[in-house]
Design an enzyme around this catalytic site. Structure first.
Site, PDB file in Angstrom:
ATOM      1  N   ASP A 366       0.917  -1.122   0.140  1.00  5.13           N
ATOM      2  CA  ASP A 366      -0.069   0.070  -0.046  1.00  5.13           C
ATOM      3  C   ASP A 366       0.744   1.223  -0.053  1.00  5.13           C
ATOM      4  O   ASP A 366       1.967   1.319  -0.464  1.00  5.13           O
ATOM      5  CB  ASP A 366      -1.073   0.003   1.297  1.00  5.13           C
ATOM      6  CG  ASP A 366      -2.222   0.450   0.967  1.00  5.13           C
ATOM      7  OD1 ASP A 366      -2.169   1.908   1.016  1.00  5.13           O
ATOM      8  OD2 ASP A 366      -3.292   0.104   0.626  1.00  5.13           O
ATOM      9  N   ASP A 367       0.332   2.265   0.356  1.00  4.39           N
ATOM     10  CA  ASP A 367       0.864   3.624   0.358  1.00  4.39           C
ATOM     11  C   ASP A 367       2.312   3.566   1.233  1.00  4.39           C
ATOM     12  O   ASP A 367       2.395   2.888   2.115  1.00  4.39           O
ATOM     13  CB  ASP A 367      -0.033   4.605   1.133  1.00  4.39           C
ATOM     14  CG  ASP A 367       0.395   6.057   0.979  1.00  4.39           C
ATOM     15  OD1 ASP A 367       1.458   6.456   0.267  1.00  4.39           O
ATOM     16  OD2 ASP A 367      -0.508   6.904   1.423  1.00  4.39           O
ATOM     17  N   LYS A 476      -4.029  -1.090  -6.876  1.00  2.00           N
ATOM     18  CA  LYS A 476      -5.056  -0.536  -6.058  1.00  2.00           C
ATOM     19  C   LYS A 476      -4.959   0.986  -6.278  1.00  2.00           C
ATOM     20  O   LYS A 476      -3.904   1.658  -5.956  1.00  2.00           O
ATOM     21  CB  LYS A 476      -4.814  -0.670  -4.349  1.00  2.00           C
ATOM     22  CG  LYS A 476      -5.917   0.147  -3.580  1.00  2.00           C
ATOM     23  CD  LYS A 476      -5.654  -0.259  -2.171  1.00  2.00           C
ATOM     24  CE  LYS A 476      -6.316   0.557  -1.190  1.00  2.00           C
ATOM     25  NZ  LYS A 476      -5.943   0.303   0.134  1.00  2.00           N
ATOM     26  N   TRP A 477      -6.006   1.481  -6.920  1.00  2.00           N
ATOM     27  CA  TRP A 477      -5.881   2.822  -7.345  1.00  2.00           C
ATOM     28  C   TRP A 477      -6.854   3.984  -6.507  1.00  2.00           C
ATOM     29  O   TRP A 477      -7.950   3.707  -6.545  1.00  2.00           O
ATOM     30  CB  TRP A 477      -6.450   2.835  -8.837  1.00  2.00           C
ATOM     31  CG  TRP A 477      -6.645   4.429  -9.617  1.00  2.00           C
ATOM     32  CD1 TRP A 477      -7.319   5.422  -9.420  1.00  2.00           C
ATOM     33  CD2 TRP A 477      -5.873   4.680 -10.784  1.00  2.00           C
ATOM     34  NE1 TRP A 477      -7.272   6.653 -10.247  1.00  2.00           N
ATOM     35  CE2 TRP A 477      -6.116   6.057 -11.064  1.00  2.00           C
ATOM     36  CE3 TRP A 477      -4.975   4.024 -11.642  1.00  2.00           C
ATOM     37  CZ2 TRP A 477      -5.680   6.737 -12.458  1.00  2.00           C
ATOM     38  CZ3 TRP A 477      -4.524   4.580 -12.820  1.00  2.00           C
ATOM     39  CH2 TRP A 477      -5.055   5.881 -12.878  1.00  2.00           C
ATOM     40  N   ASP A 478      -5.990   4.665  -5.668  1.00  2.00           N
ATOM     41  CA  ASP A 478      -6.580   5.487  -4.611  1.00  2.00           C
ATOM     42  C   ASP A 478      -6.891   6.682  -5.098  1.00  2.00           C
ATOM     43  O   ASP A 478      -6.319   7.463  -5.966  1.00  2.00           O
ATOM     44  CB  ASP A 478      -5.699   5.389  -3.435  1.00  2.00           C
ATOM     45  CG  ASP A 478      -6.373   5.683  -2.260  1.00  2.00           C
ATOM     46  OD1 ASP A 478      -7.682   5.991  -2.125  1.00  2.00           O
ATOM     47  OD2 ASP A 478      -5.979   5.216  -1.190  1.00  2.00           O
ATOM     48  N   MET A 479      -7.742   7.561  -4.348  1.00  2.00           N
ATOM     49  CA  MET A 479      -7.944   9.072  -4.559  1.00  2.00           C
ATOM     50  C   MET A 479      -8.624   9.508  -3.232  1.00  2.00           C
ATOM     51  O   MET A 479      -9.642   9.192  -2.848  1.00  2.00           O
ATOM     52  CB  MET A 479      -9.021   8.970  -5.693  1.00  2.00           C
ATOM     53  CG  MET A 479      -9.269  10.525  -6.384  1.00  2.00           C
ATOM     54  SD  MET A 479     -10.088  11.528  -5.092  1.00  2.00           S
ATOM     55  CE  MET A 479     -11.853  11.070  -5.539  1.00  2.00           C
ATOM     56  N   ASN A 480      -7.947  10.451  -2.790  1.00  2.00           N
ATOM     57  CA  ASN A 480      -7.983  10.772  -1.101  1.00  2.00           C
ATOM     58  C   ASN A 480      -8.715  12.320  -0.966  1.00  2.00           C
ATOM     59  O   ASN A 480      -8.222  12.580   0.323  1.00  2.00           O
ATOM     60  CB  ASN A 480      -6.718  10.392  -0.333  1.00  2.00           C
ATOM     61  CG  ASN A 480      -6.817   8.974  -0.224  1.00  2.00           C
ATOM     62  OD1 ASN A 480      -7.734   8.461   0.480  1.00  2.00           O
ATOM     63  ND2 ASN A 480      -5.843   8.175  -0.653  1.00  2.00           N
ATOM     64  N   CYS A 526     -10.236   3.000  -5.491  1.00  2.00           N
ATOM     65  CA  CYS A 526     -10.537   3.281  -3.983  1.00  2.00           C
ATOM     66  C   CYS A 526     -10.500   4.705  -3.754  1.00  2.00           C
ATOM     67  O   CYS A 526     -10.026   5.458  -4.771  1.00  2.00           O
ATOM     68  CB  CYS A 526      -9.241   2.736  -3.313  1.00  2.00           C
ATOM     69  SG  CYS A 526      -8.984   3.104  -1.514  1.00  2.00           S
ATOM     70  N   ASP A 548     -13.087   2.300   4.410  1.00  2.00           N
ATOM     71  CA  ASP A 548     -11.880   2.324   5.383  1.00  2.00           C
ATOM     72  C   ASP A 548     -12.160   1.857   6.529  1.00  2.00           C
ATOM     73  O   ASP A 548     -11.349   1.761   7.527  1.00  2.00           O
ATOM     74  CB  ASP A 548     -11.260   3.728   5.369  1.00  2.00           C
ATOM     75  CG  ASP A 548     -10.129   4.001   4.153  1.00  2.00           C
ATOM     76  OD1 ASP A 548      -9.930   3.236   3.618  1.00  2.00           O
ATOM     77  OD2 ASP A 548      -9.834   5.119   4.331  1.00  2.00           O
TER      78      ASP A 548
HETATM   79  C1  DGJ Z   1      -7.030   5.479   1.683  1.00  2.00           C
HETATM   80  C2  DGJ Z   1      -7.420   4.029   1.603  1.00  2.00           C
HETATM   81  O1  DGJ Z   1      -8.796   3.710   1.633  1.00  2.00           O
HETATM   82  C3  DGJ Z   1      -6.493   2.897   2.350  1.00  2.00           C
HETATM   83  O2  DGJ Z   1      -6.971   1.806   2.290  1.00  2.00           O
HETATM   84  C4  DGJ Z   1      -5.149   3.509   2.279  1.00  2.00           C
HETATM   85  O3  DGJ Z   1      -4.807   2.982   1.086  1.00  2.00           O
HETATM   86  C5  DGJ Z   1      -4.781   4.755   2.323  1.00  2.00           C
HETATM   87  N1  DGJ Z   1      -5.727   5.725   1.551  1.00  2.00           N
HETATM   88  C6  DGJ Z   1      -3.167   4.914   2.028  1.00  2.00           C
HETATM   89  O4  DGJ Z   1      -2.977   6.217   2.283  1.00  2.00           O
END
Ligand code: DGJ
Length: 745
Positions: A366-367, A476-480, A526, A548
């Protein structure tokens, strides 16, 4: 032939296995007639339209027909300004600033199969599918044209709708509103169901009556969002999980959306779904076309359960794509909750080694593997491996993981940039921003401007390099974060209102390039968990990290709510450590395992910290999931008890041939002297007998490692559905039970 046209009555009748959708032309206006249970293509359908002369407050666009007012006519794609005072489906602004347009019938055609929607995700037809598309052509006297698309599959009770606006004039026009679909229902006796929540509390069920005025859900975040999913349904009062009429609207789009139901003075209900007109403005040059996203309209006469199974089959088999669509998904371990940013190659290898011993198939990094990312305050955009943590690079780590017998997967968050990054220092104008104004940060990051071709090109090249640098089997392609200061440095002033939608088109274009270039990679989308869990993303990535929140009790509601629209094969679900990192709750490994088996199963904790006993249980859980994952990922889901209505939750998966089933039953809090209950099952073959066993992963079988299956008995399918399975008692708080059913013959 699912699409009928009767020229004399100017009637269109679309039929699927269990539903009908009909409209006809009235003075050239497409007037909605019917959507509901399948009708015979017999006489009278065109005559059900009722028209009556109304007071002068409902004006008459055709002078010789006082019974006609657009204010009262149920319509397929209504406009504002020519006598309809309800919310319109579309609105354009002419160069002189006026906004009147009137679309009337100009022709139609029926095409086999289903056309692609340029640049947008959509349900697709495969060769051999009994699918047809009606293209209804409409035109305004100015030269503005529209095409309304209606696709039906004979064997799915769904209508896929979208619209195209085509500027056939010689001057540019501004599109202010372009909904994907509207439906005018004949009355207002409906309840509204939507999926609402927040980060770590996504997609809870919310049901309420509709009433005079509007009921709406929307996103203004530049993403579909954790808060409201792009889905709503109208239900007849009394409709429940198993029975009653339900009408679903699901939008295949990942950005700002609007779904609303408006009840008017005559107690009719107009539902509209599409891109949110809020902050939207699209300049259409002469000859250009604007294509709306697709709305998937599903009718079910079998309550919410029937609605869900239609969406599940459609989205699992005709929205998700690629080699992984029909493949069993691997059991994974993800290091996020195990290590967060604090890891090195040895630590990761130790987790992978523990995972290999337990039968886990995929290790996901992961990150924190790139730049100098020891926390979330830097390095997004600098997709180069951090040599301090991984001196041998990704390739070396992947090789070590592969040698242990696991596949290797990787996390990325490509749409973002940290102000503390080489990328941002080199290209400060590559993010969404308004020149001269503060750039609002979220999680210390800014949003890259994916409406820009140069940004997309950079991302494609950078990601392609990363994905080719090691044997990467999963991404896993995330976006936060969500969008603020929504403006693009590359767009002229008159096009700034296009930024948010251009971002989505840019994202879709980038995703299409990536999944085409790397067809073997299993992609999981994600957004801080389920902040972009929508059908648009599923078109590119067949699974999504559901939330999460990994607490087993919270997950009962999150997964139950998500399952209203999305199949289990789309939902990532992991066993995590206790006390749970989001809510601090202690739950048993048994409970956590059984809840996570309702989706794509995995672990997200430090496997090296398990005791020998726990390791044996995990080994049994993994073995069990491998046995039932075909059922979970490709079977039919029946929800039995709602966690939103009581202390229990239950759901079951049934194989397509109905010979096998897995039934999950949970109780949240212990109850003293609890009543003995039966669990009424669904979806079985009433004529078949089933051998029922109870599976417990907390206990080993004969050799300590094998699964312990305790026979419960042999029961007739009809008995299990009508009288129910005598349900086991539960021990303590937060308890779960799994029953397996196998055809006895
Ligand atoms: C948000 C994701 O939902 C988590 O599972 C994880 O990948 C974190 N970001 C990592 O920064």
């Amino acid at each position: 032939m699912p699409i009928h046209f009767e020229p004399e009555e100017q009637l269109f009748h679309l039929q699927t296995k269990g539903s009908s959708y009909a409209f006809k032309l009235v003075h050239g206006y497409p007037a909605h007639l019917y959507w509901g249970p399948r009708l015979r293509h017999g006489p009278g359908i065109a005559q059900i339209l009722q028209l009556a002369e109304r007071p002068s407050f409902s004006p008459n666009p055709v002078p010789e027909d006082k019974r006609l007012s657009l204010d009262t006519l149920p319509q397929e794609y209504p406009q504002y300004g020519t006598s309809d005072f309800r919310q319109p489906a579309f609105q354009v602004e002419w160069p002189d600033g006026t906004r009147i347009a009137e679309l009337k019938y100009a022709g139609h055609r029926v095409e086999k199969g289903k056309p692609k929607l340029p640049g947008l995700p959509a349900v697709y037809a495969e060769p051999g599918d009994a699918a047809e598309t009606l293209v209804l052509e409409l035109a305004d006297e100015s030269g503005l044209r529209a095409e309304l698309l209606y696709t039906v599959f004979e064997d799915a009770d769904a209508v896929m709708r979208s619209a195209r606006l085509i500027n056939g004039t010689s001057l540019p026009v501004n599109v202010l509103r372009a909904m994907s679909a509207t439906v005018d229902f004949p009355d207002d006796r409906y309840e509204w169901l939507c999926l609402s929540g927040a980060w770590a509390r996504e997609r809870h069920l919310s049901r309420r009556p509709i009433g005079p005025g509007g009921t709406r859900i929307e996103s203004r975040r530049g993403a579909s969002g954790h808060q409201l999913n792009p889905f709503a349904a109208l239900l007849r009062p009394g409709a429940d999980e198993d029975k009653g009429d339900v009408y679903g609207f699901s939008l295949v789009y990942s950005g700002n959306f609007l779904i609303e139901a408006e009840v008017d003075q005559f107690r009719t209900t107009r539902v509209a779904a599409g891109i949110n007109p809020f902050e939207f403005r699209w300049r259409l040059e002469p000859g250009e076309m604007f294509q709306t996203p697709e709305a998937v309209l599903v009718y079910s006469g079998e309550g919410l359960g029937g609605l869900s199974r239609t969406y599940h089959r459609l989205y699992r088999t005709r929205l998700a794509r690629g080699v992984h669509r029909d493949r069993e998904r691997p059991v994974l371990v993800n290091n996020w909750e195990a290590t967060y940013f604090n890891f090195n190659a040895e630590k990761l290898e130790a987790i992978a080694a523990a995972a290999a011993d337990l039968g886990i198939e995929l290790f996901v990094l992961d990150d924190g593997w790139f730049g100098k990312r020891d926390s979330d305050n830097c390095s997004l955009g600098d997709w180069r491996v951090d040599g301090r943590k991984l001196p041998g690079g990704l390739d070396d780590l992947a090789a070590r993981v592969n040698r242990l017998g696991l596949q290797f997967g990787l996390w990325v968050e490509p749409e973002m940039v940290s102000p503390d990054s080489d990328l941002y220092r080199a290209h400060p104008d590559w993010c969404l921003h308004v020149p001269g104004r503060r750039r609002t940060e979220g999680r210390n990051q800014l949003v890259l401007d994916l409406s820009r071709a140069d940004v997309r090109e950079y991302l494609f090249r950078t990601l392609a390099e990363v994905f080719s640098s090691a044997p990467i089997a999963y991404v896993k392609w995330d976006m936060n974060r969500n969008m603020t200061e929504v403006a693009s440095a590359q767009l002229p002033p008159e096009r700034q209102g296009e930024t948010a939608h251009r971002y989505m088109l840019g994202l879709y274009e980038l995703l299409e390039r990536i999944v085409t270039a790397f067809p073997g990679i299993l992609f999981e989308s994600c957004s801080g968990g389920g902040g972009r869990f929508d059908p648009g993303m599923l078109y590119y990535m067949p699974q999504t990290w559901t939330s999460d929140d990994t607490d087993a009790v919270e997950r009962l509601k999150i997964q139950y709510g998500t399952s209203i629209v999305y199949p289990a094969s789309a939902m990532g679900a992991h066993v995590s450590a206790v006390p749970n990192h989001q809510v601090g709750r202690m739950t048993s490994l048994e409970m956590r395992g059984l809840v996570a088996m309702g989706g794509n199963f995995g672990y997200e904790l430090d496997l090296t910290k398990f005791t020998e006993e726990e390791r044996a249980q995990v080994r049994r859980q993994v073995a069990l999931y491998k046995e039932i994952r075909g059922l979970v990922q490709q079977g039919d889901l029946y929800r039995l008890k709602s966690p939103f209505e009581g202390n229990e939750a239950a759901w079951m998966f049934v194989s397509p041939d109905r010979r096998e089933a897995a039934v999950f039953h949970f109780r949240v809090l212990a109850e003293p002297n609890a009543p003995l209950g039966r669990l009424a099952l669904r979806g079985l073959d009433p004529l078949r007998d089933y051998a029922v066993t109870r599976v417990v992963t907390a206990e080993g079988g004969a050799d300590g490692d094998r699964l312990a299956e305790t026979p419960v008995g042999v029961f007739a399918g009809d008995l299990l559905m009508q009288a129910g399975l005598p349900a086991e008692g539960f021990a303590g708080d937060f308890a779960g039970v799994l029953y397996r059913l196998r055809s006895a013959d």
